[in-house]
Design a protein around this motif. Structure first.
Motif, PDB file in Angstrom:
ATOM      1  N   UNK A 355       0.830  -1.205   0.000  1.00  0.00           N
ATOM      2  CA  UNK A 355       0.000   0.000   0.000  1.00  0.00           C
ATOM      3  C   UNK A 355       0.869   1.261   0.000  1.00  0.00           C
ATOM      4  N   UNK A 356       1.907   1.282   0.842  1.00  0.00           N
ATOM      5  CA  UNK A 356       2.750   2.485   0.918  1.00  0.00           C
ATOM      6  C   UNK A 356       3.416   2.769  -0.418  1.00  0.00           C
ATOM      7  N   UNK A 357       4.043   1.742  -0.967  1.00  0.00           N
ATOM      8  CA  UNK A 357       4.805   2.021  -2.191  1.00  0.00           C
ATOM      9  C   UNK A 357       3.884   2.384  -3.352  1.00  0.00           C
ATOM     10  N   UNK A 358       2.757   1.717  -3.475  1.00  0.00           N
ATOM     11  CA  UNK A 358       1.896   2.010  -4.637  1.00  0.00           C
ATOM     12  C   UNK A 358       1.214   3.368  -4.501  1.00  0.00           C
ATOM     13  N   UNK A 359       0.776   3.717  -3.275  1.00  0.00           N
ATOM     14  CA  UNK A 359       0.116   5.028  -3.145  1.00  0.00           C
ATOM     15  C   UNK A 359       1.160   6.155  -3.263  1.00  0.00           C
ATOM     16  N   UNK A 360       2.392   5.862  -2.828  1.00  0.00           N
ATOM     17  CA  UNK A 360       3.446   6.879  -2.985  1.00  0.00           C
ATOM     18  C   UNK A 360       3.728   7.102  -4.475  1.00  0.00           C
ATOM     19  N   UNK A 361       3.793   6.014  -5.235  1.00  0.00           N
ATOM     20  CA  UNK A 361       4.106   6.139  -6.665  1.00  0.00           C
ATOM     21  C   UNK A 361       3.036   6.913  -7.424  1.00  0.00           C
ATOM     22  N   UNK A 362       1.775   6.586  -7.146  1.00  0.00           N
ATOM     23  CA  UNK A 362       0.726   7.272  -7.910  1.00  0.00           C
ATOM     24  C   UNK A 362       0.709   8.766  -7.537  1.00  0.00           C
ATOM     25  N   UNK A 363       1.141   9.074  -6.328  1.00  0.00           N
ATOM     26  CA  UNK A 363       1.246  10.490  -5.955  1.00  0.00           C
ATOM     27  C   UNK A 363       2.417  11.155  -6.659  1.00  0.00           C
ATOM     28  N   UNK A 364       3.492  10.424  -6.756  1.00  0.00           N
ATOM     29  CA  UNK A 364       4.679  10.992  -7.385  1.00  0.00           C
ATOM     30  C   UNK A 364       4.471  11.156  -8.902  1.00  0.00           C
ATOM     31  N   UNK A 365       3.904  10.113  -9.524  1.00  0.00           N
ATOM     32  CA  UNK A 365       3.831  10.137 -10.989  1.00  0.00           C
ATOM     33  C   UNK A 365       2.596  10.837 -11.537  1.00  0.00           C
ATOM     34  N   UNK A 366       1.479  10.739 -10.810  1.00  0.00           N
ATOM     35  CA  UNK A 366       0.229  11.288 -11.363  1.00  0.00           C
ATOM     36  C   UNK A 366      -0.485  12.231 -10.391  1.00  0.00           C
ATOM     37  N   UNK A 367       0.252  12.805  -9.468  1.00  0.00           N
ATOM     38  CA  UNK A 367      -0.358  13.755  -8.531  1.00  0.00           C
ATOM     39  C   UNK A 367      -1.471  13.134  -7.703  1.00  0.00           C
ATOM     40  N   UNK A 368      -1.408  11.813  -7.520  1.00  0.00           N
ATOM     41  CA  UNK A 368      -2.382  11.129  -6.656  1.00  0.00           C
ATOM     42  C   UNK A 368      -3.731  10.883  -7.323  1.00  0.00           C
ATOM     43  N   UNK A 369      -3.772  10.920  -8.648  1.00  0.00           N
ATOM     44  CA  UNK A 369      -5.065  10.697  -9.321  1.00  0.00           C
ATOM     45  C   UNK A 369      -5.009   9.431 -10.182  1.00  0.00           C
ATOM     46  N   UNK A 370      -6.047   8.616 -10.067  1.00  0.00           N
ATOM     47  CA  UNK A 370      -6.125   7.391 -10.867  1.00  0.00           C
ATOM     48  C   UNK A 370      -6.328   7.755 -12.339  1.00  0.00           C
ATOM     49  N   UNK A 371      -5.447   7.233 -13.194  1.00  0.00           N
ATOM     50  CA  UNK A 371      -5.539   7.479 -14.643  1.00  0.00           C
ATOM     51  C   UNK A 371      -6.267   6.319 -15.322  1.00  0.00           C
ATOM     52  N   UNK A 372      -6.851   6.599 -16.480  1.00  0.00           N
ATOM     53  CA  UNK A 372      -7.530   5.520 -17.221  1.00  0.00           C
ATOM     54  C   UNK A 372      -6.486   4.500 -17.674  1.00  0.00           C
ATOM     55  N   UNK A 373      -6.732   3.206 -17.440  1.00  0.00           N
ATOM     56  CA  UNK A 373      -5.765   2.208 -17.902  1.00  0.00           C
ATOM     57  C   UNK A 373      -5.860   2.008 -19.419  1.00  0.00           C
ATOM     58  N   UNK A 374      -4.729   1.640 -20.044  1.00  0.00           N
ATOM     59  CA  UNK A 374      -4.767   1.250 -21.456  1.00  0.00           C
ATOM     60  C   UNK A 374      -5.081  -0.227 -21.567  1.00  0.00           C
ATOM     61  N   UNK A 375      -4.791  -0.805 -22.754  1.00  0.00           N
ATOM     62  CA  UNK A 375      -5.048  -2.246 -22.923  1.00  0.00           C
ATOM     63  C   UNK A 375      -4.145  -3.033 -21.967  1.00  0.00           C
ATOM     64  N   UNK A 376      -4.670  -4.120 -21.413  1.00  0.00           N
ATOM     65  CA  UNK A 376      -3.891  -4.888 -20.452  1.00  0.00           C
ATOM     66  C   UNK A 376      -2.916  -5.829 -21.166  1.00  0.00           C
ATOM     67  N   UNK A 377      -1.667  -5.805 -20.713  1.00  0.00           N
ATOM     68  CA  UNK A 377      -0.656  -6.723 -21.250  1.00  0.00           C
ATOM     69  C   UNK A 377      -0.805  -8.068 -20.546  1.00  0.00           C
ATOM     70  N   UNK A 378      -0.021  -9.028 -20.995  1.00  0.00           N
ATOM     71  CA  UNK A 378      -0.146 -10.375 -20.434  1.00  0.00           C
ATOM     72  C   UNK A 378       0.065 -10.402 -18.914  1.00  0.00           C
ATOM     73  N   UNK A 379       1.096  -9.674 -18.478  1.00  0.00           N
ATOM     74  CA  UNK A 379       1.422  -9.676 -17.042  1.00  0.00           C
ATOM     75  C   UNK A 379       0.275  -9.054 -16.221  1.00  0.00           C
ATOM     76  N   UNK A 380      -0.387  -8.052 -16.806  1.00  0.00           N
ATOM     77  CA  UNK A 380      -1.520  -7.409 -16.117  1.00  0.00           C
ATOM     78  C   UNK A 380      -2.705  -8.376 -16.051  1.00  0.00           C
ATOM     79  N   UNK A 381      -2.905  -9.066 -17.164  1.00  0.00           N
ATOM     80  CA  UNK A 381      -4.048 -10.000 -17.223  1.00  0.00           C
ATOM     81  C   UNK A 381      -3.880 -11.123 -16.202  1.00  0.00           C
ATOM     82  N   UNK A 382      -2.632 -11.579 -16.072  1.00  0.00           N
ATOM     83  CA  UNK A 382      -2.371 -12.663 -15.111  1.00  0.00           C
ATOM     84  C   UNK A 382      -2.645 -12.173 -13.682  1.00  0.00           C
ATOM     85  N   UNK A 383      -2.237 -10.956 -13.399  1.00  0.00           N
ATOM     86  CA  UNK A 383      -2.428 -10.358 -12.066  1.00  0.00           C
ATOM     87  C   UNK A 383      -3.928 -10.142 -11.794  1.00  0.00           C
ATOM     88  N   UNK A 384      -4.624  -9.668 -12.824  1.00  0.00           N
ATOM     89  CA  UNK A 384      -6.082  -9.464 -12.699  1.00  0.00           C
ATOM     90  C   UNK A 384      -6.764 -10.818 -12.452  1.00  0.00           C
TER      91      UNK A 384
END
Ligand code: MSP
Length: 510
Positions: A355-384
């Motif tokens: 939780x710490x690392x992921x919420x820190x990253x989205x704050x650092x990279x996108x100002x803390x706002x959820x962005x629309x995801x693009x098409x899911x790659x294989x690794x994303x699909x496996x995780x989903x």
């Protein structure tokens, strides 16, 4: 028609103060109850106190109180602990309440009128701490085969319940319903017990007065287990079969410890058969906790008080530990070292770090706002897919009361999340402006998987789940609809998380 779920704990004796054994059953029932609510069920979760009988009468005498004064005092301690432990019970029944006494008298009278209770004479060995009669052959050195304490020979006029009459019917029911008694080892134990033959059961006492009198013969007090077991229906308003009794009986599951299995799977079902009432769907007996390898007992002064644990480690760490450490149904050992290890490795490291690392990253990279995801790659699909499979596994495991396995399947996805971050390396993507959409997708997946994780953790660790969901920008309470992938909306604000569970470093403090 709404789906209903009725779950019970044993009602606790008021001659003892609450310890982790009591907290364990109640906590397990709470998790089931919260989970079923999340799934949209209408839930009735019953707990309470067992206040009659010689044991309580003796304890009150020793404390210089009336039995009711003793009960009033100890019940408050149980209720305060349940509040502190976050137990969301629907009702708390006390066997000294009018509603209960009325229902017990009714049931007794009904079985008496049917001829299944008769007056006779009793002579046998009685174990007061267990409130149980034994035949001479069952005794070991004239001591109770269950608790090894001395027994005394009692002869008295007694009412008897024709339990023997229901032997075949009970056997047929156990055989036809493999889930009726769980786990399997306990079912086998009861099957052989019933096959050995059931004796009629003494269901009244004349040796003490603290209890519910037999209707029409108040020299006799109704046997404390007949009284206590009936709480499961009197709390629903029995004998009035409208309202809750009509709605919630038969119970979905009686949760109990292994020591009170026979009362729940032989006595209680045969009482119900005699009264023409449906039998419980399931009785599940969990194992016992020892403490640092030893039996917990007042004389060894090693009783673990949940209050102290909660003050020291926090309520959710205790809730997590008790249900994660030992498979429900088996015996387990409590130790501070094992609890600290779970806190540091599972909660601080795995869950908290993700939780710490992921919420820190989205704050650092996108100002803390959820962005629309693009098409899911294989690794994303496996995780989903792993996240979606977890939802199913938790459901299946909880239906089997396999709390530990349910948590294990959640932790597999937490580990997968940490690994997913390592492999997708968002810090590298962030350096490359052409990878913005890829970075957005990775961030989306890791946040969305955690949202679902915290939904599933909410029955186990309600406070932690609320915190996690706050950081993930989720408003509202977890529900079934939100268990599907895709609930996290673009534009949601994500708060950089503080550590959920600080590591416990100071080993000298244990
Ligand atoms: N009053 C009866 C139950 C009547 S139910 C109609 C009773 N009460 S109790 O207070 O003695 O125990 C309640 C529960 O606590 C039991 O399920 C028992 O198994 C559980 N435990 C007591 N000590 C325990 C451990 N050391 N470990 C786990 N559970 C234990 O029995």
């Amino acid at each position: 028609m709404s789906r209903t779920f009725y779950i019970t704990t044993p009602i606790y004796y008021v001659n003892d103060v609450p310890h982790i054994g009591h907290a364990y059953t109640t906590l397990a029932a709470d998790v089931m109850s919260r989970y079923k609510k999340l799934k949209g069920y209408e839930v009735f979760f019953l707990t309470g106190s067992d206040e009659h009988g010689q044991k309580v009468e003796k304890a009150a005498l020793a404390a210089g109180e009336t039995p009711l004064e003793l009960a009033d005092r100890v019940v408050k301690r149980f209720q305060a602990l349940w509040d502190k432990l976050g137990i969301s019970y629907t009702d708390f029944i006390r066997t000294t309440q009018e509603r209960h006494k009325k229902g017990v008298s009714h049931l007794f009278e009904k079985v008496l009128a049917k001829g299944d209770i008769y007056l006779g004479e009793y002579e046998d060995w009685y174990c007061t701490p267990c409130e149980t009669f034994w035949t001479e052959t069952q005794l070991i050195d004239y001591k109770c085969p269950d608790c090894n304490r001395p027994t005394e020979k009692l002869k008295e006029e007694s009412y008897f319940f024709r339990m023997s009459k229901y032997q075949e019917q009970l056997l047929a029911h156990i055989e036809a319903n493999p889930d009726f008694i769980q786990p399997k080892s306990r079912r086998n134990e009861i099957l052989s017990f019933v096959k050995e033959g059931l004796r009629d059961l003494s269901v009244s006492r004349t040796s003490f007065t603290w209890g519910i009198p037999v209707p029409g013969n108040d020299k006799h007090i109704i046997y404390v287990w007949f009284d206590a077991l009936t709480n499961y229906i009197t709390a629903l308003g029995y004998p009035d079969d409208g309202g809750n009794f009509g709605k919630f009986w038969p119970v979905d599951v009686h949760l109990i410890g292994k020591d009170i299995l026979r009362f729940h799977t032989v006595y209680w079902p045969t009482f119900l058969l005699a009264a023409g009432l449906p039998l419980p769907n399931k009785v599940f007996a969990h194992g016992w906790w020892t403490v640092e390898g030893q039996k917990m007992s007042k004389s060894l002064q090693n009783v673990v008080e949940p209050n102290m644990l909660i003050d020291k480690y926090g309520v959710d760490a205790v809730r997590y530990f008790l249900l994660r450490e030992v498979p429900f149904g088996l015996d387990g050992d409590f130790s501070h070292a094992a609890l600290v290890h779970r806190i540091n490795s599972d909660l601080a490291n795995d869950l908290g770090n993700l939780l710490s690392r992921s919420t820190a990253m989205v704050n650092k990279y996108f100002g803390g706002t959820v962005q629309a995801p693009g098409a899911l790659a294989e690794i994303d699909l496996a995780y989903k897919a792993k996240t979606e499979a977890m939802v199913e596994q938790v459901d299946v495991n909880l239906d089997e009361l396999a709390f530990s396995r349910a948590l294990q399947s959640i932790w597999e996805v937490i580990s997968a999340g940490n690994k997913y971050i390592d492999e997708t390396a968002p810090w590298t993507l962030a350096k490359d402006p052409s990878q913005q959409e890829r970075l957005a997708t990775v961030m989306y997946c890791v946040l969305e998987s955690q949202r679902i994780i915290y939904f599933l953790l909410s029955p186990f660790m309600p406070k932690t789940a609320a915190k996690g969901l706050y950081y993930l920008g989720w408003q509202g309470t977890p529900d079934e609809a939100g268990l599907g992938w895709g609930g996290l909306e673009t534009g949601t604000g994500i708060v950089k998380a503080e550590p959920l569970f600080p590591r416990i470093e100071d080993k000298t403090d244990l």
